[in-house]
Design a protein around this motif. Structure first.
Motif, short mmCIF file in Angstrom:
data_model
loop_
_atom_site.label_atom_id
_atom_site.label_comp_id
_atom_site.label_asym_id
_atom_site.label_seq_id
_atom_site.Cartn_x
_atom_site.Cartn_y
_atom_site.Cartn_z
N ALA A 150 69.08 -26.56 -75.53
CA ALA A 150 70.33 -26.23 -76.21
C ALA A 150 70.93 -24.93 -75.73
N GLY A 151 70.32 -24.29 -74.74
CA GLY A 151 70.83 -23.01 -74.23
C GLY A 151 70.60 -21.86 -75.18
N LEU A 152 69.62 -21.98 -76.07
CA LEU A 152 69.38 -20.97 -77.10
C LEU A 152 68.13 -20.13 -76.83
N LEU A 153 67.47 -20.37 -75.70
CA LEU A 153 66.29 -19.58 -75.36
C LEU A 153 66.72 -18.44 -74.44
N ARG A 154 67.18 -17.37 -75.06
CA ARG A 154 67.80 -16.27 -74.31
C ARG A 154 67.07 -14.94 -74.47
N GLU A 155 66.18 -14.88 -75.45
CA GLU A 155 65.51 -13.62 -75.76
C GLU A 155 64.01 -13.74 -75.48
N THR A 156 63.32 -12.62 -75.55
CA THR A 156 61.87 -12.59 -75.35
C THR A 156 61.17 -13.50 -76.35
N VAL A 157 60.14 -14.19 -75.87
CA VAL A 157 59.31 -15.04 -76.73
C VAL A 157 57.91 -14.44 -76.80
N HIS A 158 57.44 -14.22 -78.01
CA HIS A 158 56.08 -13.73 -78.22
C HIS A 158 55.21 -14.91 -78.66
N ILE A 159 54.08 -15.08 -77.97
CA ILE A 159 53.24 -16.27 -78.16
C ILE A 159 51.80 -15.83 -78.43
N ASN A 160 51.24 -16.39 -79.50
CA ASN A 160 49.84 -16.18 -79.82
C ASN A 160 49.22 -17.56 -79.99
N ALA A 161 48.19 -17.88 -79.23
CA ALA A 161 47.61 -19.22 -79.31
C ALA A 161 46.10 -19.14 -79.24
N VAL A 162 45.45 -19.96 -80.07
CA VAL A 162 43.98 -19.99 -80.15
C VAL A 162 43.51 -21.37 -79.72
N THR A 163 42.52 -21.42 -78.84
CA THR A 163 41.97 -22.69 -78.38
C THR A 163 40.50 -22.79 -78.73
N GLY A 164 40.04 -24.03 -78.89
CA GLY A 164 38.63 -24.26 -79.17
C GLY A 164 37.75 -24.11 -77.94
N VAL A 187 40.29 -12.27 -77.31
CA VAL A 187 41.46 -12.50 -76.47
C VAL A 187 41.01 -12.56 -75.02
N TYR A 188 41.71 -13.34 -74.20
CA TYR A 188 41.38 -13.37 -72.77
C TYR A 188 42.65 -13.61 -71.96
N LYS A 189 42.67 -13.10 -70.75
CA LYS A 189 43.80 -13.21 -69.85
C LYS A 189 45.13 -12.88 -70.52
N PRO A 190 45.22 -11.75 -71.24
CA PRO A 190 46.48 -11.42 -71.92
C PRO A 190 47.61 -11.25 -70.92
N PHE A 191 48.73 -11.92 -71.19
CA PHE A 191 49.97 -11.86 -70.41
C PHE A 191 49.86 -12.47 -69.01
N THR A 192 48.67 -12.98 -68.63
CA THR A 192 48.50 -13.45 -67.24
C THR A 192 47.90 -14.85 -67.16
N LEU A 216 49.56 -14.30 -75.49
CA LEU A 216 48.22 -13.82 -75.79
C LEU A 216 47.34 -15.01 -76.16
N PRO A 217 46.50 -15.48 -75.22
CA PRO A 217 45.57 -16.58 -75.53
C PRO A 217 44.29 -16.04 -76.17
N HIS A 218 43.76 -16.79 -77.12
CA HIS A 218 42.53 -16.39 -77.80
C HIS A 218 41.51 -17.53 -77.77
N ARG A 219 40.25 -17.14 -77.78
CA ARG A 219 39.15 -18.09 -77.97
C ARG A 219 38.83 -18.18 -79.45
N GLY A 220 38.81 -19.40 -79.96
CA GLY A 220 38.47 -19.60 -81.37
C GLY A 220 37.03 -20.04 -81.54
N ASN A 221 36.55 -19.99 -82.78
CA ASN A 221 35.16 -20.37 -83.05
C ASN A 221 35.08 -21.79 -83.59
N PHE A 222 35.84 -22.70 -82.98
CA PHE A 222 35.81 -24.11 -83.32
C PHE A 222 35.81 -24.91 -82.02
N PRO A 223 35.38 -26.17 -82.02
CA PRO A 223 35.22 -26.91 -80.76
C PRO A 223 36.52 -27.32 -80.10
#
Length: 324
Positions: A150-164, A187-192, A216-223
């Motif tokens: 929609a052409g609305l992604l114009r600003e910085t996006v902050h992302i926090n995600a946790v994986t099993g 946390v691992y491999k922040p910003f990269t 910012l990717p994170h390791r979670g304590n679930f499978p």
């Protein structure tokens, strides 16, 4: 019946593919390749398959299979295709990161199409070879694509995600050890993180202009599972945002927008991705949840196969969430 083969069928993604293909009504699982387990029954590696198949691992793939799934470690797919050739009609679905980058989507005469069905369904349907998206990439792209389009992604996006822990693969490592992972988070491999390149390319192709992503990717304590939260500037109302997302995914059979806050258990063991939107002081918060081994890997690979062979995308993927 589609004759399918799995290369590298002893890890997490390979195991999930085997389970899906064995129960797919349009597929005959022709072979599962392993260099180290030749002649060994599949259920010796995956005990839950006892009574479901008598297949054993082979060390020579069928070069005339209709579709081959590569479930090898990153950087090994090209080497495997150099060693083993397949018929010109054989379709390849690669689940590694080897062919996802725009500058590296060719192997010889094979062109690999980036396989995110929610925005590339037409190209996938015509493709001979697919580069399956990464798990983090899938969760993040699905969260941001409606804004980009929609052409609305114009600003910085902050992302926090946790994986099993299954996101790290089946191999042994310090951070996958139960005693380290349980009751822990890091946390691992922040910003990269390596998925950022394919995310950036996908969003730019959809309409974003040089999106700035802080991940910012994170390791979670679930499978298994990915729980991602993203926020960026948004000038509209929450009603407009929900309408935008709902319309974008109107024809996507596995991606849903809900007004109820989401959690991982509603998507674990399914090929679904669930999105929730929240607006606060001009910031749109998107929560995106999916199963990293299914919608983030093997399930999406089967969804791509369905598109390539002209059968409904849901075929073989009507799966029940664990719920509790």
């Amino acid at each position: 019946m589609i004759r399918a083969g799995v290369i590298g069928g002893s890890g997490y993604t390979g195991g999930e593919l085997i389970r899906l293909l064995l129960h797919h009504p349009e597929v005959h699982l022709d072979f599962v390749f392993s260099r180290t387990r030749r002649g060994e029954s599949l259920y010796r590696t995956f005990p839950d398959l006892l009574g479901q198949t008598n297949l054993t691992y082979v060390d020579r793939p069928n070069a005339e299979a209709d579709v081959v799934f590569l479930c090898l470690g990153h950087g090994n797919s090209g080497r495997f295709l150099e060693e083993w050739s397949f018929g010109t009609d054989t379709r390849i679905v690669d689940l590694s990161n080897e062919f996802r980058a725009l500058e590296n989507r060719w192997f010889g005469e094979r062109e690999f199409i980036y396989g995110l069905p929610e925005c590339h369904a037409d190209a996938i349907a015509k493709a001979q070879n697919i580069a399956n998206p990464g798990c983090f990439a899938t969760a993040i792209e699905l969260a941001l694509l409606p804004l980009a389009a929609a052409g609305l992604l114009r600003e910085t996006v902050h992302i926090n995600a946790v994986t099993g822990s299954t996101g790290a693969g089946a191999g042994l490592s310090e951070t996958a050890h139960f005693s380290w992972r349980n009751n822990n988070m890091s946390v691992y491999k922040p910003f990269t993180h390596q998925h950022l390149g394919e995310i950036q390319e996908t969003l730019e192709k959809a309409g974003a202009v040089d999106p700035e992503l802080y991940f910012l990717p994170h390791r979670g304590n679930f499978p298994r599972g990915i729980f991602a939260t993203l926020y960026t500037a948004y000038a509209g109302s929450i009603e407009q945002a929900i309408d935008l997302y709902t319309a974008y995914y109107e024809n996507a059979p596995f991606t849903f927008v809900t007004e109820v806050p989401v959690n991982l258990k509603q998507v674990i063991n399914t090929n679904a991705a669930h999105l929730h939107l929240h607006l606060h002081q001009g910031k749109l918060l998107i929560t995106s949840v999916l199963d990293n081994l299914l919608k983030g890997a093997s399930g999406q690979a089967v969804e791509n196969m369905n598109l390539m062979f002209g059968i409904p995308r849901e075929t073989g993927l009507t799966l029940k969430a664990i719920g509790f």
